[in-house]
Structures are given as structure tokens and as C-alpha cells.
Design a protein around this motif. Structure first.
Motif, short mmCIF file in Angstrom:
data_model
loop_
_atom_site.label_atom_id
_atom_site.label_comp_id
_atom_site.label_asym_id
_atom_site.label_seq_id
_atom_site.Cartn_x
_atom_site.Cartn_y
_atom_site.Cartn_z
N ASN A 1 58.58 91.77 -24.33
CA ASN A 1 57.63 92.76 -24.87
C ASN A 1 56.48 92.98 -23.89
O ASN A 1 55.31 93.08 -24.28
N ALA A 2 56.82 93.06 -22.62
CA ALA A 2 55.81 93.23 -21.58
C ALA A 2 55.39 94.69 -21.47
O ALA A 2 56.12 95.61 -21.88
N ALA A 3 54.21 94.89 -20.90
CA ALA A 3 53.72 96.23 -20.63
C ALA A 3 53.67 96.52 -19.14
O ALA A 3 53.62 97.68 -18.73
N ALA A 4 53.67 95.47 -18.33
CA ALA A 4 53.59 95.63 -16.88
C ALA A 4 54.33 94.48 -16.21
O ALA A 4 54.52 93.41 -16.80
N VAL A 5 54.70 94.70 -14.97
CA VAL A 5 55.49 93.72 -14.21
C VAL A 5 54.96 93.63 -12.79
O VAL A 5 54.59 94.66 -12.19
N ILE A 6 54.90 92.43 -12.26
CA ILE A 6 54.65 92.20 -10.84
C ILE A 6 55.85 91.42 -10.32
O ILE A 6 56.26 90.43 -10.93
N VAL A 7 56.41 91.85 -9.21
CA VAL A 7 57.59 91.17 -8.67
C VAL A 7 57.26 90.60 -7.29
O VAL A 7 56.29 91.00 -6.64
N GLY A 8 58.07 89.67 -6.86
CA GLY A 8 57.90 89.07 -5.54
C GLY A 8 59.20 88.46 -5.08
O GLY A 8 60.06 88.09 -5.89
N HIS A 9 59.38 88.40 -3.77
CA HIS A 9 60.54 87.71 -3.21
C HIS A 9 60.14 87.11 -1.88
O HIS A 9 59.13 87.50 -1.28
N ASN A 10 60.91 86.16 -1.42
CA ASN A 10 60.60 85.46 -0.17
C ASN A 10 61.49 85.94 0.97
O ASN A 10 62.59 86.47 0.76
N HIS A 11 60.96 85.78 2.18
CA HIS A 11 61.72 86.00 3.41
C HIS A 11 61.86 84.66 4.11
O HIS A 11 60.93 84.21 4.80
N PRO A 12 62.97 83.96 3.95
CA PRO A 12 63.13 82.64 4.58
C PRO A 12 63.01 82.68 6.10
O PRO A 12 62.71 81.66 6.73
N SER A 13 63.21 83.85 6.70
CA SER A 13 63.09 83.97 8.16
C SER A 13 61.67 83.74 8.63
O SER A 13 61.43 83.45 9.80
N HIS B 1 66.80 80.25 0.87
CA HIS B 1 67.49 81.50 0.63
C HIS B 1 66.54 82.44 -0.11
O HIS B 1 65.52 82.00 -0.64
N GLU B 2 66.88 83.71 -0.15
CA GLU B 2 66.00 84.68 -0.82
C GLU B 2 66.07 84.50 -2.33
O GLU B 2 67.15 84.35 -2.91
N VAL B 3 64.90 84.55 -2.95
CA VAL B 3 64.77 84.51 -4.41
C VAL B 3 63.85 85.64 -4.83
O VAL B 3 62.78 85.83 -4.24
N PHE B 4 64.27 86.38 -5.83
CA PHE B 4 63.49 87.50 -6.36
C PHE B 4 63.01 87.11 -7.76
O PHE B 4 63.81 86.71 -8.60
N ALA B 5 61.70 87.21 -7.99
CA ALA B 5 61.12 86.75 -9.25
C ALA B 5 60.17 87.79 -9.82
O ALA B 5 59.78 88.74 -9.13
N ALA B 6 59.78 87.59 -11.08
CA ALA B 6 58.88 88.54 -11.73
C ALA B 6 57.88 87.82 -12.62
O ALA B 6 58.19 86.79 -13.23
N LEU B 7 56.67 88.38 -12.65
CA LEU B 7 55.66 88.01 -13.64
C LEU B 7 55.58 89.13 -14.66
O LEU B 7 55.43 90.31 -14.28
N PHE B 8 55.69 88.78 -15.94
CA PHE B 8 55.63 89.78 -17.00
C PHE B 8 54.26 89.70 -17.68
O PHE B 8 53.80 88.61 -18.04
N LEU B 9 53.61 90.86 -17.85
CA LEU B 9 52.24 90.92 -18.35
C LEU B 9 52.18 91.79 -19.60
O LEU B 9 52.99 92.70 -19.79
N ASP B 10 51.15 91.52 -20.44
CA ASP B 10 50.96 92.36 -21.63
C ASP B 10 50.03 93.53 -21.28
O ASP B 10 49.71 93.77 -20.12
N THR B 11 49.59 94.26 -22.30
CA THR B 11 48.79 95.47 -22.06
C THR B 11 47.44 95.17 -21.44
O THR B 11 46.83 96.04 -20.81
N ASP C 1 58.41 103.24 -20.14
CA ASP C 1 56.96 103.17 -20.24
C ASP C 1 56.40 101.81 -19.83
O ASP C 1 55.45 101.31 -20.44
N LEU C 2 56.98 101.22 -18.80
CA LEU C 2 56.47 99.98 -18.22
C LEU C 2 55.96 100.26 -16.82
O LEU C 2 56.50 101.10 -16.10
N ARG C 3 54.92 99.53 -16.40
CA ARG C 3 54.31 99.75 -15.09
C ARG C 3 54.70 98.63 -14.12
O ARG C 3 54.67 97.45 -14.48
N LEU C 4 55.05 99.02 -12.90
CA LEU C 4 55.20 98.06 -11.81
C LEU C 4 53.88 98.03 -11.06
O LEU C 4 53.47 99.03 -10.46
#
Length: 224
Positions: free
Chosen positions: A165-177, A122-132, A201-204
Motif C-alpha cells: 500500500n505504498a505511495a512512492a518508491v525509491i530503488v537502488g542497485h549495486n555495481h560490483p565492478s 553480484h548485482e542486487v536490485f532493491a526497493a524502499l517503499f514509502l507512504d504518502t 498513481d505511484l511515484r518513483l
């Protein structure tokens, strides 16, 4: 003909030493684990037959060691070796993204999401949280849904980023198809996330889609 009788440039082991593992096909890499083939067949032929009957490679290696042990040409010892090799690869990738490591290679984040998300049905949406300095603080699976979609709440992503207390974020999700192409909904979610994060003031930095083949970066497409 036994593999040792092949031209040296075509033998999997010699090819790997001369040109690196990326030069080998899926069957050749699998043959190195097998060592030898079923009676009357070499390891590469046996590996090709395994992939044809039980593959492709991702589907084959998503099986548990117990399931792998039942397949022709494997057995318990080889199944354990394969499972251990996969776990080593995952731990190596995870070690590169532990807290305190600088994420200097954006593609590493895509590979990390692939390892964490590719096995879900199934689809899962996740994030990596990063500092400055783009050092990894934490990874979190934030939302899950159905086989063809999940609802993403930008406010919750912002809340978790502030909690870390993150400064930036990277997100990802899967396509089970298995289709790696970002959908219109994926692009819309990315735009909403970028806007919501910017308000505090956070960056994607990127949004990866995980499916068959390499991870797809929306930033590389100019959509972040």
C-alpha cells in the motif's frame, strides 16, 4: 616520533574534536581504532600500511572479524572493535529508516542502499517503499543477477508496492565492478519503472547506483 609529539592540529583525536570526523583521512580514522602501532611505528603509519597492503578501506572492512584478526596490527580485540563499530553504524542508519520515520533527507536513502548492497559480489536490485508522507514502510531486495547485470521486472516492483500500500518508491542497485556511473541500461530501467508506477498513481522518487565512492542519484542527474 610518537603521535603525542606531533603538532596538536595534526593528531587524529584532536583533529576530530576540533573539525569533526569528516576531516580525517581513512588512515587517521583507522588509527583511532588501533590506538597504537606495530613496534617502531605509530598508529597512523600502521594504519597506512594496512590500507596499502589490504585496502582500500571498503575492501579491508568488508572482511569478517575473523579475517581482520589475522592482519598485522589488528588482532582479535581490535578486529572485534572494528566489526562492532561497523554494525553500530549500520544499525544507526537502519533505525533512521524504520517504519514510521519520515524520509526527509533523500541522501539517507542512498546511504541505506549503500550499507545493504555494497558487499555483494553480484548485482542486487532493491526497493524502499514509502507512504504518502514519505515514511518508510519496507525494504525489499527484489532481483539479483550476475557480476555485471540483473534483469529488472517493473511489473513486480509495482506488485510489491501495491502489496505494501505504498505511495512512492525509491530503488537502488549495486555495481560490483566498482564503477559508479549509471549505464544506459540503468537509465532505461528507470524510465520504464517510472512509467509503470505512474500507471497506478505511484511515484518513483529516485534510483541510486551503489559502487565505490558515494551513492549516485539518478534523480540528481535529472534522469528520474
Amino acid at each position: 616520533m610518537h603521535i603525542r609529539d606531533w603538532p596538536e592540529s595534526e593528531r587524529p583525536r584532536e583533529k576530530l574534536l576540533a573539525r569533526g570526523p569528516g576531516a580525517l583521512s581513512d588512515a587517521e580514522l583507522l588509527a583511532l581504532f588501533l590506538g597504537s602501532g606495530l613496534r617502531g611505528r605509530d598508529a597512523v603509519t600502521t594504519a597506512r600500511e594496512l590500507l596499502a597492503a589490504h585496502g582500500p578501506l571498503r575492501r579491508l572492512l568488508d572482511r569478517s572479524a575473523t579475517e581482520l584478526a589475522t592482519l598485522p596490527g589488528l588482532g582479535a580485540a581490535r578486529a572485534c572493535t572494528l566489526a562492532a563499530a561497523l554494525e553500530l553504524g549500520q544499525r544507526h542508519l537502519h533505525a533512521a529508516l524504520e517504519r514510521g520515520e519520515v524520509l526527509s533527507d533523500p541522501a539517507a536513502a542512498g546511504r541505506y542502499f549503500a550499507q545493504r548492497l555494497r558487499g555483494f559480489a553480484h548485482e542486487v536490485f532493491a526497493a524502499l517503499f514509502l507512504d504518502t508522507r514519505h515514511r518508510v514502510i519496507a525494504y525489499e531486495a527484489l532481483f539479483s543477477g550476475t557480476v555485471d547485470g540483473t534483469e529488472v521486472h517493473p511489473r513486480e516492483v509495482v506488485r510489491r508496492a501495491l502489496a505494501h500500500n505504498a505511495a512512492a518508491v525509491i530503488v537502488g542497485h549495486n555495481h560490483p565492478s566498482g564503477n559508479p556511473e549509471p549505464s544506459a541500461a540503468d537509465r532505461a530501467v528507470t524510465a520504464r519503472l517510472k512509467q509503470a508506477l505512474a500507471l497506478v498513481d505511484l511515484r518513483l522518487l529516485d534510483h541510486f547506483v551503489i559502487a565505490d565512492g558515494p551513492p549516485v542519484s539518478l534523480a540528481a542527474r535529472g534522469w528520474v
